[in-house]
Write an enzyme that holds these catalytic residues in place. Structure first.
Site, PDB file in Angstrom:
ATOM      1  N   MET A   1       0.815  -1.215   0.000  1.00 18.19           N
ATOM      2  CA  MET A   1       0.000   0.000   0.000  1.00 18.19           C
ATOM      3  C   MET A   1       0.853   1.272   0.000  1.00 18.19           C
ATOM      4  SD  MET A   1      -2.959  -1.189   2.713  1.00 18.19           S
ATOM      5  CE  MET A   1      -3.990   0.258   2.464  1.00 18.19           C
TER       6      MET A   1
ATOM      7  N   ASP B   1      -2.686  -4.997   0.286  1.00 17.98           N
ATOM      8  CA  ASP B   1      -2.233  -6.320   0.715  1.00 17.98           C
ATOM      9  C   ASP B   1      -2.884  -6.802   2.002  1.00 17.98           C
ATOM     10  OD1 ASP B   1      -0.857  -4.445   2.265  1.00 17.98           O
ATOM     11  OD2 ASP B   1       1.133  -5.169   1.727  1.00 17.98           O
TER      12      ASP B   1
END
Length: 491
Positions: free
Chosen positions: A78, A236
């Site tokens: 991210m 994720d």
């Protein structure tokens, strides 16, 4: 039908080939470097990611019919700032999630714009790893590059863009940019204005399981697959939560990856009043609270690879005398890349305290495992303070494969840890999202019901719980005692 789940990680991209019953048929991992231009800085070249996918998919499909690939889902690290110019060229290397250069911009956002305003606009305050402060850093330090920006996206969105030509992002990943109005699931115009960017530069927003487009024919031919459906995918941690079944209200997933996270799913939007935990959208179309420590399994890798010059991690762990658990004199603060939740301190660094002439490497490794676990507990304590009672949690990530670490973590948190059958975390979760997008399953809950089961459960040992309770009470005094030293050392 076949489905591909892609986990775009910090050190490698892992690709999974899964059939409709959830069986993992093959997996491929492609590593790439992290670039450290300065101390505390962390970057990557997005072409390395795309090359990993381009070479990884044909390898993944050896022995299989690529034309049977019906869906692709990508999960990704991210917060990374990916910027393209009018010709779709990458303007600069990506500034990664664990990069600490934006302390000035983070302070500006939190003090000048103000934490209350940020929380109102986005449900979160600024952390150095978030995307918005990176945009401000680029505006200040690379103004010519900043002027060239036509498209802003996150790491996994770059892969989706290369596959489909569609500039898209999902709500879970967008939540970590500090540009999304999380409650209302739209870009915050106030924050776009603060960062001097506009809606046209931002990707179109989707739920994680929604199809954003199909693989372009030329790319499909190159990869040896069909023009499969591509879903928006997820950050994720949200994808890992999908892959463990952390759906609906009040479930928890702990990830021991490069970073470490505590992920608490919710049906409803909610904000920790001190913003110590992130308030994000979930990939199941709900919401979640999340605490993130920047260095988890990466601490383990660091001490084994760099300090002990050993890559046989099992051998090193077997050297640890289990009688030492809860009785180790050595403590470790795992802040190798600064720290995010809950202390939000970019100046923090790793610290060993309690070293003596007879200290062994086993004690040092154990202190690392314990230190990361204590930092995870710091986030659990924030959840407790707002009335969230966590008695059990799923666990995933590379560090979760260590039986010793699971035993230590279970005792330090005093909760039951459940190990899912599918241990692939984000990659498996993204494959599940692609199945829903391709109508293999009606929704993510049905998909999880059919595909997921537990492999093992770790229960806390009472004696260790008591020993670690005493050690945690000492551990939590260390950071406040050294906090001011960090700034003095940096000056």
């Amino acid at each position: 039908m076949l489905y591909i789940g892609i986990d775009l990680g910090t050190s490698a991209t892992k690709l999974l080939l899964v059939n409709k019953t959830g069986e993992i048929l093959n997996s491929v991992s492609k590593e790439y470097p992290i670039i450290y231009p300065k101390s505390g800085w962390s970057e990557q070249n997005p072409e390395e990611w795309w090359n990993a996918v381009k070479t990884g998919i044909p390898e993944l499909l050896k022995g299989f019919n690529g034309k049977e690939v019906n869906g692709i889902g990508v999960a990704g690290q991210m917060h990374g700032l990916v910027v393209l110019d009018e010709s779709d060229n990458i303007i600069r290397n990506v500034i990664l999630w664990n990069d600490g250069r934006t302390s000035k911009e983070t302070e500006y956002l939190n003090t000048v714009i103000g934490k209350d305003k940020l929380s109102e606009y986005t449900a979160n305050i600024s952390f150095a790893g978030f995307t918005a402060p990176k945009i401000l850093w680029m505006k200040e330090n690379e103004p010519e590059n900043f002027k060239r920006i036509i498209k802003i996206m996150l790491p996994k969105d770059y892969i989706n863009y290369k596959l489909t030509g569609v500039h898209a992002c999902d709500y879970s990943d967008a939540s970590g940019m500090l540009l999304l109005d999380v409650k209302n699931k739209c870009w915050s115009q106030k924050m776009l204005d603060v960062c001097s960017i506009n809606n046209e530069q931002m990707p179109e927003l989707f739920e994680s399981y929604e199809v954003i487009g199909n693989v372009k024919k030329d790319i499909a031919d190159e990869l040896g697959i069909s023009t499969a459906k591509v879903v928006a995918g997820a950050g994720d941690n949200a994808a890992a939560a999908i892959g463990t079944g952390t759906l609906g209200n009040g479930k928890c997933n702990i990830s021991l990856g490069t970073s470490g996270t505590v992920f608490i799913s919710s049906d409803k939007f909610g904000v920790d009043e001190n913003n110590a935990l992130h308030s994000f959208c979930h990939a199941d179309s709900g919401y979640h609270l999340m605490g993130c420590i920047l260095s988890a399994a990466s601490c383990h890798k660091w001490i084994c690879d760099k300090i002990f010059a050993e890559t046989d991690y099992n051998k090193l762990e077997q050297e640890i005398d289990t009688a030492l658990l809860g009785k180790n004199e050595l403590y470790f603060l795992p802040y190798l890349m600064g720290e995010r939740s809950p202390i939000n301190d970019t100046d923090a660094t790793g610290v060993f305290i309690g070293l003596r002439p007879d200290t062994t490497r086993s004690q040092m490794l154990l202190a690392v495992l314990e230190g990361v676990s204590f930092a995870i507990r710091d986030n659990i304590e924030v959840a407790k303070s707002i009335g969230i009672d966590i008695k059990t949690s799923y666990i995933c990530g590379g560090g979760a494969k260590s039986k010793l670490w699971r035993k230590i973590l279970s005792a330090i948190l005093n909760i039951e840890l459940q190990i899912p059958n599918a241990e692939e975390g984000p990659g498996y979760g993204s494959a599940m999202l692609s199945m829903v997008g391709a109508n293999e399953y009606k929704n993510i809950n049905e998909c999880a019901e059919k595909l997921l089961s537990l492999k093992d459960t770790v229960s806390p040992e009472k004696e260790l719980v008591n020993l670690y309770e005493e050690r945690y009470n000492k551990f939590k005094k260390i950071y406040p005692a050294v906090k001011e030293l960090y700034k003095n050392i940096k000056e």
